[in-house]
Design an enzyme around this catalytic site. Structure first.
Site, PDB file in Angstrom:
ATOM      1  CG  HIS A 191      -1.777   1.060   1.169  1.00 36.62           C
ATOM      2  ND1 HIS A 191      -2.860   0.728   1.299  1.00 36.62           N
ATOM      3  CD2 HIS A 191      -1.816   2.201   0.821  1.00 36.62           C
ATOM      4  CE1 HIS A 191      -4.002   1.565   1.253  1.00 36.62           C
ATOM      5  NE2 HIS A 191      -3.421   2.857   1.115  1.00 36.62           N
ATOM      6  CG  HIS A 238      -1.460   6.802  -2.450  1.00 35.76           C
ATOM      7  ND1 HIS A 238      -2.642   6.374  -3.377  1.00 35.76           N
ATOM      8  CD2 HIS A 238      -2.138   5.820  -1.396  1.00 35.76           C
ATOM      9  CE1 HIS A 238      -4.000   5.992  -2.413  1.00 35.76           C
ATOM     10  NE2 HIS A 238      -3.054   5.315  -1.247  1.00 35.76           N
ATOM     11  CG  HIS A 263      -7.683   3.495   0.608  1.00 36.53           C
ATOM     12  ND1 HIS A 263      -7.222   3.591  -1.415  1.00 36.53           N
ATOM     13  CD2 HIS A 263      -7.026   4.334   1.144  1.00 36.53           C
ATOM     14  CE1 HIS A 263      -6.041   3.674  -0.961  1.00 36.53           C
ATOM     15  NE2 HIS A 263      -5.719   4.499   0.162  1.00 36.53           N
ATOM     16  CD  GLU A 312      -6.835   6.102   5.684  1.00 34.95           C
ATOM     17  OE1 GLU A 312      -7.217   6.442   4.404  1.00 34.95           O
ATOM     18  OE2 GLU A 312      -5.492   6.587   5.777  1.00 34.95           O
ATOM     19  CG  HIS A 325      -5.349   2.671   5.560  1.00 35.77           C
ATOM     20  ND1 HIS A 325      -4.116   3.247   6.128  1.00 35.77           N
ATOM     21  CD2 HIS A 325      -5.764   3.445   4.934  1.00 35.77           C
ATOM     22  CE1 HIS A 325      -4.124   3.998   5.338  1.00 35.77           C
ATOM     23  NE2 HIS A 325      -4.368   3.748   4.341  1.00 35.77           N
ATOM     24  CG  ASP A 367      -1.200   5.832   3.143  1.00 34.06           C
ATOM     25  OD1 ASP A 367      -1.676   5.606   2.187  1.00 34.06           O
ATOM     26  OD2 ASP A 367      -1.846   6.463   3.495  1.00 34.06           O
ATOM     27  CG  ASP A 368       0.348   9.158   0.760  1.00 36.21           C
ATOM     28  OD1 ASP A 368      -0.452   9.098  -0.347  1.00 36.21           O
ATOM     29  OD2 ASP A 368      -1.138   8.794   1.759  1.00 36.21           O
TER      30      ASP A 368
END
Ligand SMILES: [Zn+2]
Length: 361
Positions: free
Chosen positions: A15, A17, A214, A217, A238, A295-296
């Site tokens: 996971h 992005h 998603h 979360e 999540h 994630d980011d």
């Protein structure tokens, strides 16, 4: 600089992005080259403006994308380059296999309605975006020896994009694309059941396209339930709030549902309230099927090490648990069976575990 990582073995990440993983240097470079103003003049400054150190609300978090997405979107060279650099970044983090996700529409400037990030109309369609990302990922795979596949994201607020997303999954399924995702603001009421999303996920089931969503979360356990029962998801992005519905949680444990956990992200986005036990601690206790992910990383100023360190130092995660969760991540990956077996054998070997075949009597 050269500290020993919390888990110094090959890892699997499911996971992350692409558009949350650009290098600040690259954003700066294309900002200058394309004459698009940015709020900083050095990579360090930019990193601090785009990145965050303390929890922020979701709208403040999403606002950060407005700074830098217009710099990369709509530029062929930039799109290919960020994909290539992503693989380089993951090689440095000791990742053996990664599934990277993005919305092709959010990087396009043609054949997308509305055109995102206030861009002028250009000639890069979502289809071409996928082609460019694939090229960057495949070249990165060759140069950095990391196995990479991709997941295409539908956006909750743009159900009209979703039918094309699943078509792109079908078209490019043998060129890195292995699955479909639903991303964006899960608090948009009823958004799991927008007909564009429902149809896209039905089509994905029909065509054997793997599915993640998603859910749970910041949204409730109900969003998770919709993802499972209505969108037929195979993994949950999540999923922390699943544990608030014991019956649902029990059902998902029995199904061996995979949770894509992003610990540091959940702290910074406020998805997890630090005064409560983190859902991943419950997952560990219950021997649930889950992975650890960034994630980011651009926005959270992190690497995969940040998430391993956090769980090791603050939650008592052990080397054994890290091995177990990475093996589960490999098993829950969207790779075809043969490639999955290869990946598992690589992990077994690196972890000093006899390969599955040898363990059988
Ligand atoms: Zn995500």
């Amino acid at each position: 600089m050269t500290q020993t990582p919390s888990f110094d073995k090959p890892k699997v990440e499911l996971h992350v992005h692409l558009d949350g993983s650009f290098k600040p240097e690259t954003i700066l470079y294309y900002g200058r080259k394309r004459g698009i103003p940015l709020p900083a003049n050095t990579a360090e400054e930019l990193k601090n403006i785009i990145g965050m150190d303390k929890p922020l609300t979701l709208p403040c978090f999403l606002a950060k994308f407005n700074y830098y997405m217009p710099v990369i979107a709509g530029c062929r060279e930039a799109i290919k380059r960020v994909a290539y650099e992503f693989v380089e970044m993951k090689a440095k983090e000791g990742v053996a296999y990664v599934e990277v996700r993005y919305s092709p529409h959010l990087l396009a400037n043609d054949k997308v309605e509305p055109i995102p990030w206030n861009q002028a109309k250009g000639d890069i369609s979502p289809d071409e975006v996928v082609h460019l990302v694939n090229q960057g990922l495949q070249e990165g795979e060759r140069d950095f020896k990391v196995k990479v596949r991709s997941i295409l994201c539908c956006m909750r607020h743009e159900p009209n994009w979703s039918p094309e997303v699943v078509e792109l999954c079908k078209k490019y399924r043998h060129q890195t694309v292995v699955g479909i995702d639903l991303a964006g603001d899960e608090t948009i009421v009823g958004s799991s059941l927008f007909s564009g999303h429902l149809k896209a996920y039905e089509e994905a089931v029909k065509n054997g396209i793997h599915r993640t969503v998603h859910a749970g979360e910041v949204g409730s356990a109900e969003v998770v339930q919709e993802a499972v029962d209505r969108l037929h998801t195979e993994r949950v992005g999540h999923g922390y709030h699943t544990v608030e519905d014991e019956a649902l949680y029990k059902r998902l444990l029995e199904r061996n549902m995979h949770f894509e956990v992003c610990p540091w992200s959940s702290y910074l986005t406020g998805a997890w309230n630090p005064n409560t036990e983190h859902a991943v601690v419950r997952f560990k206790r219950d021997k649930a099927n889950y992975s650890l992910n960034t994630d980011d990383p651009l926005i959270f100023k992190s690497t995969l090490e940040t998430d391993y360190k956090m769980t090791k130092e603050k939650m008592g995660f052990t080397e054994e648990e890290f091995k177990r969760l990475n093996i589960n991540a490999a098993k829950s990956s969207f790779l075809p069976e043969g490639e999955k077996k290869e990946l598992l054998n690589l992990l077994y070997k690196a972890y000093g575990i006899p390969p599955a075949a040898e363990r059988q009597p």
